[in-house]
Design a protein around this motif. Structure first.
Motif, PDB file in Angstrom:
ATOM      1  N   ASP A  88      -2.746  -4.818 -12.430  1.00 13.76           N
ATOM      2  CA  ASP A  88      -2.049  -5.823 -11.631  1.00 13.76           C
ATOM      3  C   ASP A  88      -0.529  -5.852 -11.818  1.00 13.76           C
ATOM      4  O   ASP A  88       0.200  -6.213 -10.886  1.00 13.76           O
ATOM      5  N   LEU A  89      -0.036  -5.489 -12.972  1.00 13.15           N
ATOM      6  CA  LEU A  89       1.408  -5.571 -13.230  1.00 13.15           C
ATOM      7  C   LEU A  89       2.159  -4.258 -13.007  1.00 13.15           C
ATOM      8  O   LEU A  89       3.379  -4.196 -13.210  1.00 13.15           O
ATOM      9  N   ILE A  90       1.465  -3.223 -12.573  1.00 14.59           N
ATOM     10  CA  ILE A  90       2.102  -1.912 -12.385  1.00 14.59           C
ATOM     11  C   ILE A  90       3.243  -1.963 -11.360  1.00 14.59           C
ATOM     12  O   ILE A  90       4.291  -1.347 -11.592  1.00 14.59           O
ATOM     13  N   PRO A  91       3.131  -2.693 -10.240  1.00 21.86           N
ATOM     14  CA  PRO A  91       4.298  -2.751  -9.336  1.00 21.86           C
ATOM     15  C   PRO A  91       5.559  -3.280 -10.023  1.00 21.86           C
ATOM     16  O   PRO A  91       6.658  -2.737  -9.810  1.00 21.86           O
ATOM     17  N   GLU A  92       5.416  -4.288 -10.886  1.00 17.31           N
ATOM     18  CA  GLU A  92       6.572  -4.814 -11.611  1.00 17.31           C
ATOM     19  C   GLU A  92       7.125  -3.787 -12.599  1.00 17.31           C
ATOM     20  O   GLU A  92       8.339  -3.672 -12.784  1.00 17.31           O
ATOM     21  N   VAL A  93       6.239  -3.049 -13.242  1.00 19.58           N
ATOM     22  CA  VAL A  93       6.665  -2.002 -14.172  1.00 19.58           C
ATOM     23  C   VAL A  93       7.467  -0.941 -13.420  1.00 19.58           C
ATOM     24  O   VAL A  93       8.513  -0.476 -13.894  1.00 19.58           O
ATOM     25  N   ILE A  94       7.015  -0.586 -12.221  1.00 20.21           N
ATOM     26  CA  ILE A  94       7.716   0.420 -11.408  1.00 20.21           C
ATOM     27  C   ILE A  94       9.080  -0.113 -10.979  1.00 20.21           C
ATOM     28  O   ILE A  94      10.091   0.603 -11.055  1.00 20.21           O
ATOM     29  N   ARG A  95       9.136  -1.384 -10.547  1.00 23.36           N
ATOM     30  CA  ARG A  95      10.418  -1.985 -10.151  1.00 23.36           C
ATOM     31  C   ARG A  95      11.391  -2.030 -11.334  1.00 23.36           C
ATOM     32  O   ARG A  95      12.596  -1.793 -11.158  1.00 23.36           O
ATOM     33  N   ALA A  96      10.874  -2.331 -12.514  1.00 19.98           N
ATOM     34  CA  ALA A  96      11.727  -2.380 -13.712  1.00 19.98           C
ATOM     35  C   ALA A  96      12.333  -1.017 -14.022  1.00 19.98           C
ATOM     36  O   ALA A  96      13.379  -0.924 -14.666  1.00 19.98           O
ATOM     37  N   ALA A  97      11.667   0.039 -13.555  1.00 19.72           N
ATOM     38  CA  ALA A  97      12.183   1.400 -13.739  1.00 19.72           C
ATOM     39  C   ALA A  97      13.087   1.811 -12.572  1.00 19.72           C
ATOM     40  O   ALA A  97      13.383   2.998 -12.392  1.00 19.72           O
ATOM     41  N   CYS A  98      13.515   0.812 -11.764  1.00 17.15           N
ATOM     42  CA  CYS A  98      14.418   1.038 -10.625  1.00 17.15           C
ATOM     43  C   CYS A  98      13.820   1.971  -9.578  1.00 17.15           C
ATOM     44  O   CYS A  98      14.524   2.781  -8.960  1.00 17.15           O
ATOM     45  N   LYS A  99      12.516   1.850  -9.382  1.00 16.75           N
ATOM     46  CA  LYS A  99      11.818   2.609  -8.347  1.00 16.75           C
ATOM     47  C   LYS A  99      11.156   1.612  -7.408  1.00 16.75           C
ATOM     48  O   LYS A  99      11.070   0.424  -7.703  1.00 16.75           O
ATOM     49  N   THR A 100      10.683   2.085  -6.269  1.00 11.97           N
ATOM     50  CA  THR A 100      10.091   1.210  -5.269  1.00 11.97           C
ATOM     51  C   THR A 100       8.609   1.531  -5.101  1.00 11.97           C
ATOM     52  O   THR A 100       8.265   2.605  -4.609  1.00 11.97           O
ATOM     53  N   PRO A 101       7.737   0.600  -5.488  1.00 11.18           N
ATOM     54  CA  PRO A 101       6.306   0.824  -5.267  1.00 11.18           C
ATOM     55  C   PRO A 101       5.925   0.456  -3.831  1.00 11.18           C
ATOM     56  O   PRO A 101       6.445  -0.504  -3.260  1.00 11.18           O
ATOM     57  N   VAL A 102       5.065   1.223  -3.242  1.00 11.14           N
ATOM     58  CA  VAL A 102       4.477   0.892  -1.943  1.00 11.14           C
ATOM     59  C   VAL A 102       3.000   0.650  -2.217  1.00 11.14           C
ATOM     60  O   VAL A 102       2.287   1.549  -2.685  1.00 11.14           O
ATOM     61  N   CYS A 103       2.547  -0.590  -1.958  1.00 14.00           N
ATOM     62  CA  CYS A 103       1.195  -0.995  -2.338  1.00 14.00           C
ATOM     63  C   CYS A 103       0.460  -1.635  -1.158  1.00 14.00           C
ATOM     64  O   CYS A 103       1.078  -2.042  -0.187  1.00 14.00           O
ATOM     65  N   ARG A 104      -0.826  -1.747  -1.298  1.00 14.74           N
ATOM     66  CA  ARG A 104      -1.660  -2.523  -0.399  1.00 14.74           C
ATOM     67  C   ARG A 104      -2.680  -3.237  -1.261  1.00 14.74           C
ATOM     68  O   ARG A 104      -2.908  -2.857  -2.408  1.00 14.74           O
ATOM     69  N   THR A 105      -3.287  -4.264  -0.722  1.00 15.23           N
ATOM     70  CA  THR A 105      -4.329  -4.985  -1.446  1.00 15.23           C
ATOM     71  C   THR A 105      -5.681  -4.468  -0.980  1.00 15.23           C
ATOM     72  O   THR A 105      -5.954  -4.419   0.227  1.00 15.23           O
ATOM     73  N   ILE A 106      -6.504  -4.089  -1.917  1.00 14.93           N
ATOM     74  CA  ILE A 106      -7.845  -3.582  -1.593  1.00 14.93           C
ATOM     75  C   ILE A 106      -8.707  -4.760  -1.174  1.00 14.93           C
ATOM     76  O   ILE A 106      -8.776  -5.769  -1.880  1.00 14.93           O
ATOM     77  N   PRO A 107      -9.388  -4.652  -0.039  1.00 11.08           N
ATOM     78  CA  PRO A 107     -10.260  -5.744   0.409  1.00 11.08           C
ATOM     79  C   PRO A 107     -11.394  -5.983  -0.589  1.00 11.08           C
ATOM     80  O   PRO A 107     -11.890  -5.035  -1.219  1.00 11.08           O
ATOM     81  N   PRO A 108     -11.803  -7.240  -0.748  1.00  9.01           N
ATOM     82  CA  PRO A 108     -12.886  -7.543  -1.697  1.00  9.01           C
ATOM     83  C   PRO A 108     -14.134  -6.682  -1.501  1.00  9.01           C
ATOM     84  O   PRO A 108     -14.761  -6.280  -2.480  1.00  9.01           O
ATOM     85  N   ALA A 109     -14.469  -6.354  -0.273  1.00  9.13           N
ATOM     86  CA  ALA A 109     -15.662  -5.543  -0.010  1.00  9.13           C
ATOM     87  C   ALA A 109     -15.540  -4.126  -0.558  1.00  9.13           C
ATOM     88  O   ALA A 109     -16.549  -3.446  -0.762  1.00  9.13           O
ATOM     89  N   ASP A 110     -14.314  -3.686  -0.813  1.00  7.59           N
ATOM     90  CA  ASP A 110     -14.087  -2.319  -1.301  1.00  7.59           C
ATOM     91  C   ASP A 110     -13.752  -2.256  -2.790  1.00  7.59           C
ATOM     92  O   ASP A 110     -13.541  -1.181  -3.341  1.00  7.59           O
ATOM     93  N   MET A 111     -13.675  -3.422  -3.444  1.00  2.00           N
ATOM     94  CA  MET A 111     -13.247  -3.447  -4.845  1.00  2.00           C
ATOM     95  C   MET A 111     -14.196  -2.725  -5.790  1.00  2.00           C
ATOM     96  O   MET A 111     -13.754  -1.992  -6.682  1.00  2.00           O
ATOM     97  N   LEU A 112     -15.515  -2.902  -5.619  1.00  2.00           N
ATOM     98  CA  LEU A 112     -16.436  -2.221  -6.544  1.00  2.00           C
ATOM     99  C   LEU A 112     -16.330  -0.714  -6.415  1.00  2.00           C
ATOM    100  O   LEU A 112     -16.367   0.002  -7.419  1.00  2.00           O
ATOM    101  N   SER A 113     -16.163  -0.235  -5.204  1.00  2.00           N
ATOM    102  CA  SER A 113     -15.996   1.204  -5.016  1.00  2.00           C
ATOM    103  C   SER A 113     -14.703   1.692  -5.675  1.00  2.00           C
ATOM    104  O   SER A 113     -14.679   2.741  -6.332  1.00  2.00           O
ATOM    105  N   ALA A 114     -13.624   0.927  -5.524  1.00  2.00           N
ATOM    106  CA  ALA A 114     -12.346   1.288  -6.156  1.00  2.00           C
ATOM    107  C   ALA A 114     -12.462   1.245  -7.677  1.00  2.00           C
ATOM    108  O   ALA A 114     -11.919   2.110  -8.374  1.00  2.00           O
ATOM    109  N   LEU A 115     -13.167   0.247  -8.191  1.00  2.00           N
ATOM    110  CA  LEU A 115     -13.363   0.147  -9.642  1.00  2.00           C
ATOM    111  C   LEU A 115     -14.247   1.268 -10.166  1.00  2.00           C
ATOM    112  O   LEU A 115     -14.010   1.791 -11.253  1.00  2.00           O
ATOM    113  N   ASP A 116     -15.250   1.658  -9.400  1.00  2.00           N
ATOM    114  CA  ASP A 116     -16.093   2.795  -9.797  1.00  2.00           C
ATOM    115  C   ASP A 116     -15.255   4.068  -9.901  1.00  2.00           C
ATOM    116  O   ASP A 116     -15.394   4.843 -10.850  1.00  2.00           O
ATOM    117  N   ALA A 117     -14.371   4.285  -8.914  1.00  2.00           N
ATOM    118  CA  ALA A 117     -13.499   5.461  -8.942  1.00  2.00           C
ATOM    119  C   ALA A 117     -12.553   5.388 -10.147  1.00  2.00           C
ATOM    120  O   ALA A 117     -12.320   6.397 -10.820  1.00  2.00           O
TER     121      ALA A 117
END
Length: 106
Positions: free
Chosen positions: A12-41
């Protein structure tokens, strides 16, 4: 400008870590229906990293992913820990290195 493509679940805090390194994160929020699949991966990724390094950091990452799976499945961690203890009491742990070769019936 250099771009590194990831398209994977991160902590959850990785975007802030990237910003602190003066870089720009491009993110999206994974839909709840896809979270278990993302967590399995993510679990597969972390297990693979552990198998390559056998380090404590990767063990901690595996445990954190398991906590995430439990959260999204609405399973209290205490329930998982109680199940682990119960199975350990009934069947033991994995300290002795026992390898079952076969079971014979007479």
């Amino acid at each position: 400008m250099q771009t590194v493509h990831h398209d994977k679940l991160v902590r959850d805090l990785i975007p802030e870590v990237i910003r602190a390194a003066c870089k720009t994160p491009v993110c999206r929020t994974i839909p709840p229906a896809d979270m278990l699949s993302a967590l399995d991966a993510k679990l597969s990724e972390e297990v693979h990293e552990y198998q390559e390094s056998h380090c404590v950091e990767e063990m901690a990452d595996i445990l954190e992913v398991l906590h995430g799976i439990a959260f999204h499945m609405q399973i209290p961690w205490d329930d998982i820990e109680n199940e682990r203890r119960s199975k350990r009491a009934e069947r033991g742990g994995f300290e002795k290195g026992i390898c079952l070769i076969e079971v014979r019936s007479d």
